[in-house]
Design a protein around this motif. Structure first.
Motif, PDB file in Angstrom:
ATOM      1  N   GLN A  82      23.882  -4.243  -0.208  1.00  0.00           N
ATOM      2  CA  GLN A  82      23.597  -2.814  -0.109  1.00  0.00           C
ATOM      3  C   GLN A  82      23.182  -2.406   1.297  1.00  0.00           C
ATOM      4  N   ALA A 157      29.287  -0.723   2.708  1.00  0.00           N
ATOM      5  CA  ALA A 157      28.407  -1.849   3.003  1.00  0.00           C
ATOM      6  C   ALA A 157      29.130  -2.788   3.963  1.00  0.00           C
ATOM      7  N   VAL A 164      27.716   2.834   0.187  1.00  0.00           N
ATOM      8  CA  VAL A 164      26.257   2.791   0.161  1.00  0.00           C
ATOM      9  C   VAL A 164      25.715   4.197   0.377  1.00  0.00           C
TER      10      VAL A 164
END
Length: 410
Positions: A82, A157, A164
């Motif tokens: 993440q 990401a 993200v």
């Protein structure tokens, strides 16, 4: 081993913004680490016999060059899956970022490009004005966000296609960040581009909407291009490269009446740099595969009576030129200066061999990838061209990327 956490001693930097460690004799490429550190890293790929990949999850012994990441969304405190991509050097102090980039550049040019120390000694990666004051943030005049299944935009990401969600975009200029619709939903769209050109304020490009024309500025000169067309991303990059090309062209070898070439010319930025340096009568042909960019280049170069913009794939165009040039044209090509700014993959063997075959007086190569540059430099060397001058620029702070400009001659 995949998914397992291991302690690693990080030794060197590798191309691509990753560091190198060893585990039981095997090379491990590690993200978010700094050479000299001891880290805990999670093995993410153990399929290769020769090397594995891993993500740093914590630092046991930190480098003196480590700092809090400039972007919380990319911080080591986040799960690696993440962490926002696009700021892979954001945890490293800016001077050391440039030192690591210098090491990668010198290693590529000496090991793959076969340059000797006399060329690479003293090379530094030059900072652009104002970047140090801003910790390497607020330089991106263009940014692309991707859209997830719910319609929420965000960056990918690192090394994945996972979107993200983020609350800020610190590498973007303030105008771009203010215009970025981070809290809005765009169901059914794939991507959103935000740009803030020199004229007209920030704007969004949603999906494949119709193109509009924007204007950029380099000094007193104005360039028009499509809003989705290529332009250097850093707020000072176009000016920096213009000045670098003008600096590296050897005036003793430059002939304004020769068949000078600007390959991968885009909207004419570097052809204009040459024209401004050597006068309105300079003859130069800018070659670009994108017909819209060529149309804009023709407008942007119209004040130079010897400037021409043509649409064509460089490898085909230069091949035809090399094979059909008359004796008079070949003599003018032998006196020519060739400027080329290829894509990240480099010019490649066919283009290098064709350029060398017309035997220009000098070649100015603008490169955004040191490994591709080194490979092409080695190919030019096979045809008798050597690197005479070299400059490198930190056009992409807080990332592993850099820009290099070299002059080659026979």
């Amino acid at each position: 081993m995949q998914g397992q956490d291991v302690e690693l001693d990080v030794t060197t930097i590798a191309h691509g913004g990753i560091s190198v460690a060893r585990l039981d004799g095997r090379v491990v490429f590690v993200t978010d680490a700094i050479p000299g550190e001891r880290v805990v890293a999670r093995i993410t790929d153990d399929r290769k016999k020769s090397f594995w990949r891993a993500d740093t999850v914590s630092v046991v012994e930190a480098s003196e060059h480590r700092r809090p990441h400039v972007w919380d969304a990319a911080s080591i405190d986040r799960d690696p899956a993440q962490r926002a991509g696009g700021a892979e050097f954001g945890h490293i102090a800016l001077p050391h970022q440039r030192e690591l980039k210098r090491q990668v550049l010198v290693d590529a040019l000496t090991r793959m490009g076969h340059l000797d120390a006399s060329v690479t000694d003293g090379v530094s990666v030059e900072a652009l004005a104002g970047d140090d004051d801003l910790s390497g943030t607020r330089w991106r005049t263009r940014i692309r966000l991707h859209v997830d299944e719910s319609g929420r935009p965000g960056p990918f990401a690192a090394r994945s296609h996972t979107v993200v969600p983020v609350d800020d975009l610190p590498l973007a200029t303030e105008a771009v960040e203010e215009a970025a619709p981070l809290e809005q939903l765009f169901p059914g769209e794939e991507q959103i581009d935000i740009l803030a050109p020199a004229e007209g304020g920030a704007r969004l490009i949603i999906g494949s909407q119709a193109k509009t024309t924007v204007r950029e500025r380099v000094g007193d000169r104005e360039f028009q291009l499509d809003d989705g067309g290529f332009w250097q991303v850093h707020r000072l990059a176009a000016t920096t490269l213009t000045e670098a090309v003008q600096d590296l062209v050897d005036p003793a070898r430059f002939d304004p009446r020769a068949m000078n070439l600007d390959l991968y010319g885009g909207v004419g930025l570097l052809a204009a740099a040459v024209g401004d340096r050597f006068g309105q009568a300079t003859r130069i042909t800018s070659v670009e595969s994108d017909p819209r960019a060529t149309d804009h280049a023709a407008e942007n170069l119209q004040e130079w009576i010897g400037a021409t913009a043509v649409t064509g794939r460089v490898e085909r165009w230069i091949s035809q030129l090399a094979s059909t040039a008359s004796a008079g044209e070949r003599e003018r090509l032998n006196r020519a200066t060739v400027v080329l700014d290829p894509p990240r993959s480099g010019a490649g063997k066919d283009v290098v061999m064709r350029i060398a075959s017309i035997e220009p007086a000098q070649i100015i190569y603008v490169a955004c990838d040191p490994v591709a540059l080194a490979r092409d430099v080695a190919l030019f060397a096979e045809r008798g061209y050597r690197v005479e001058a070299l400059r490198a620029f930190d056009l992409f702070p807080n990332t592993h990327h850099l820009e290099t400009v070299v002059r080659l001659s026979r």
